[in-house]
Design an enzyme around this catalytic site. Structure first.
Site, mmCIF file in Angstrom:
data_model
loop_
_atom_site.group_PDB
_atom_site.id
_atom_site.type_symbol
_atom_site.label_atom_id
_atom_site.label_comp_id
_atom_site.label_asym_id
_atom_site.label_seq_id
_atom_site.Cartn_x
_atom_site.Cartn_y
_atom_site.Cartn_z
ATOM 1 N N HIS A 1 56.636 62.590 26.089
ATOM 2 C CA HIS A 1 58.137 62.938 25.730
ATOM 3 C C HIS A 1 58.807 61.569 25.945
ATOM 4 O O HIS A 1 58.103 60.684 26.264
ATOM 5 C CB HIS A 1 58.578 64.134 26.449
ATOM 6 N N HIS B 1 58.335 59.512 29.149
ATOM 7 C CA HIS B 1 57.160 58.754 29.313
ATOM 8 C C HIS B 1 57.233 57.464 28.289
ATOM 9 O O HIS B 1 56.891 56.452 28.567
ATOM 10 C CB HIS B 1 55.959 59.421 28.581
ATOM 11 N N CYS C 1 51.641 71.131 46.344
ATOM 12 C CA CYS C 1 52.507 71.322 44.789
ATOM 13 C C CYS C 1 51.394 70.961 43.665
ATOM 14 O O CYS C 1 51.240 69.616 43.585
ATOM 15 C CB CYS C 1 53.798 70.615 44.763
ATOM 16 N N CYS D 1 53.347 68.247 41.303
ATOM 17 C CA CYS D 1 53.443 67.016 41.783
ATOM 18 C C CYS D 1 51.892 66.520 42.326
ATOM 19 O O CYS D 1 51.842 65.124 42.502
ATOM 20 C CB CYS D 1 54.206 66.806 43.185
ATOM 21 N N CYS E 1 58.886 73.767 45.923
ATOM 22 C CA CYS E 1 58.885 72.507 45.638
ATOM 23 C C CYS E 1 60.370 72.115 44.935
ATOM 24 O O CYS E 1 60.193 72.893 43.686
ATOM 25 C CB CYS E 1 57.738 71.681 44.956
ATOM 26 N N HIS F 1 59.321 71.410 41.163
ATOM 27 C CA HIS F 1 58.759 72.532 40.274
ATOM 28 C C HIS F 1 59.015 73.846 40.848
ATOM 29 O O HIS F 1 58.040 74.539 41.518
ATOM 30 C CB HIS F 1 57.157 72.031 40.534
ATOM 31 N N LYS G 1 66.648 69.306 32.986
ATOM 32 C CA LYS G 1 65.342 68.459 33.084
ATOM 33 C C LYS G 1 64.548 69.211 31.791
ATOM 34 O O LYS G 1 64.495 70.101 31.482
ATOM 35 C CB LYS G 1 64.439 69.313 34.535
ATOM 36 N N LYS H 1 58.622 72.348 29.082
ATOM 37 C CA LYS H 1 58.079 73.126 28.075
ATOM 38 C C LYS H 1 58.911 74.708 28.039
ATOM 39 O O LYS H 1 59.191 75.009 27.054
ATOM 40 C CB LYS H 1 56.656 73.401 28.234
#
Ligand code: ME8
Length: 489
Positions: free
Chosen positions: A21, A24, A129, A132, A146, A149, A297, A300
């Site tokens: 995305h 990156h 996690c 991560c 976490c 996440h 954030k 998906k």
């Protein structure tokens, strides 16, 4: 100008649990700009990127896609490779952690670390996690989750494991940060790392037992190597390891460019691993900020993931490259919205750069006199300043500096009103505009490589290097083409 004889720069290697995305792409583009700029200066550059393909997260993603893990990682890794090609990322190599060349060096390094007495067998009990791919301490867990996440359940691990004596390196790490203030960049991110290291380092669990998808731990194949510990080694396995030819030439890395969320791994764990293996340390770990989309954030499940390839197809590759670097000061967090994106294209790419080039070429094409004169715009350009900013990885500031030269040139057109001039006077203004445009093409070439090439083509000149950023005789054969950018309604 600050010159390095060689310049080795890397991106993180990206997880292949999902396609790339704009987050990156951001890192890849920024790294690419640095690599291209250093090439422009005539340095020997090595720019490497790649994919991180082991671990539980990826194993699960493959399962969810009903594919074998191998099939799945091959497919997703290819989407990164293709995306980087599409976005004009000029990487010299692309490493995948499932390649034999990587596994071989992982084994070598772990054996070296072990030879130095830094690995021992123990028992790990604590939370992990999968998002991560990392172990979480009590203080990192918020409301049993976490914070990065919250949708994933933390896993309680109770297993035999091998540990790396990270604690042994606390003093050496603090010494490193003190002696090399550029190691932790940008500066405002340094205190967080330094304070955490000062609080004390725990030894790191570096193997997992109940996991299939990974590199067997070289010292005990009933364990799998912890994904982060092997992934970091990519930066030297791509060089053929400590005995490789490329290693001798390019190591240590000049810059590891990463996102702020993985600063700890690069600024603490990686140098400790290298210290233990007796290898030189990278010069700079630069952690940039994070992109959110309309305040959220990207994920998906929220359905707000921005695909950089689709964005580039809709607008243009250079519009994507420009927006990401221009919108937010490099290093800080950014927020994407299509509205902001369009505003930047219309207000800057179309109105400043596109418009300038079109005006200059229209004037030059119609003119049949001699194109010669005295340079009048050179004083508006400070290449040394641009170079210094880029050397300090202030990519947005450097771009703004280039842009102010573009704006000064537009102002020069307005002030000189060439449409009212004739003969020698007009020849002089056109000379200045053509030389300036040629120089602008060189200056923007790291940021907007395709646009720079199109400008050079329209000017009928060769692209050039930083050495050609000086005002001489204009020696092109002008042929105006299409507008560089079109306004979005
Ligand atoms: O962490 N904004 O891989 P990863 C800005 N495999 N940059 C972003 C971003 C966002 N929203 N999202 C991702 C890993 N990035 C490991 C790295 S290295 C030995 C192993 C960028 O696929 C940013 O550079 O999660 C971040 O560090 C990286 O992608 C994480 O990619």
């Amino acid at each position: 100008m600050i010159k390095f004889a060689k310049f080795y720069i890397t991106t993180p290697i990206f997880y292949v649990n999902a396609e790339p995305h704009i987050g990156h792409a951001y890192t890849a583009i920024a790294t690419d700009i640095l690599a291209r700029w250093h090439r422009l200066k005539g340095e020997d550059v090595l720019f490497v990127t790649g994919t991180d393909e082991h671990g539980e997260k990826i194993e699960k993603a493959a399962e969810a896609a009903s594919k074998t893990t191998k099939e799945f990682v091959d497919e997703v890794s290819a989407t990164f490779k293709n995306a980087w090609k599409k976005l004009n990322i000029s990487n010299d190599d692309f490493i995948r952690t499932t390649e034999e060349r990587h596994k071989k060096i992982v084994k070598e390094i772990i054996e070296k670390v072990n030879g130095n007495g830094d690995i021992y067998k123990g028992f790990y009990e604590g939370y992990y996690c999968t998002g991560c791919e990392s172990f979480k301490t009590e203080t990192e867990i918020v409301d049993g989750k976490c914070p990065d996440h919250p949708n994933l359940k933390l896993k309680l691990l109770k297993e035999e494991t091998y540990f790396f004596r990270l604690s042994k390196y606390q003093d050496q790490l603090l010494e490193l940060y003190k002696k090399n203030p550029d190691f932790l960049s940008p500066k405002f991110r340094a205190p967080e790392i330094i304070n955490r290291v000062k609080e004390g380092l725990k030894d790191l669990s570096i193997t997992r037992q109940k996991l299939e998808w990974g590199i067997p731990f070289p010292l005990d194949e009933s364990h799998v190597t912890y994904v982060w510990v092997e992934a970091l080694i990519n930066y030297i396995s791509v060089l053929g390891g400590p005995n490789g030819k490329l290693f001798k030439k390019f190591w240590p890395a000049d810059v590891h460019l990463v996102g702020k969320e993985i600063n700890w791994f690069h600024s603490v764990i990686w140098p400790a691993q290298l210290m233990s293996a007796g290898l030189e340390l990278p010069k700079t770990v630069f952690s940039h900020g994070w992109w959110t989309v309309e305040g959220q954030k990207m994920s998906k499940s929220l359905g707000n993931v921005i695909d950089p390839v689709k964005l580039a197809e809709k607008y243009s590759v250079d519009a994507v490259r420009y927006f990401l670097i221009r919108e937010t000061p490099f290093g800080e967090d950014g927020e994407y919205s299509e509205k902001k994106f369009i505003e930047r294209i219309n207000g800057e790419l179309v109105a400043d750069l596109g418009n300038l080039v079109y005006r200059v070429l229209s004037l030059a094409e119609k003119f049949d006199g001699k194109i010669e004169g005295k340079p009048e715009l050179e004083s508006k350009l400070d290449v040394k300043k641009i170079d210094k900013l880029i050397s300090e990885i202030k990519l947005t500031d450097a771009l703004l500096e280039i842009w102010s030269f573009i704006r000064a040139t537009n102002k020069y057109v307005n002030e000189n009103e060439p449409w009212k001039l004739k003969g020698k006077e007009l020849g002089n203004v056109i000379y200045n505009l053509l030389e300036t445009t040629r120089v602008i093409a060189i200056l923007i070439s790291s940021y907007l490589p395709e646009t720079a090439e199109r400008i050079s083509q329209q000017l009928g000149t060769k692209p050039g290097t930083l050495k050609d950023v000086k005002f001489g005789k204009f020696a092109g054969k002008v042929k105006k083409g299409k507008y560089l950018f079109t306004k979005i309604e």
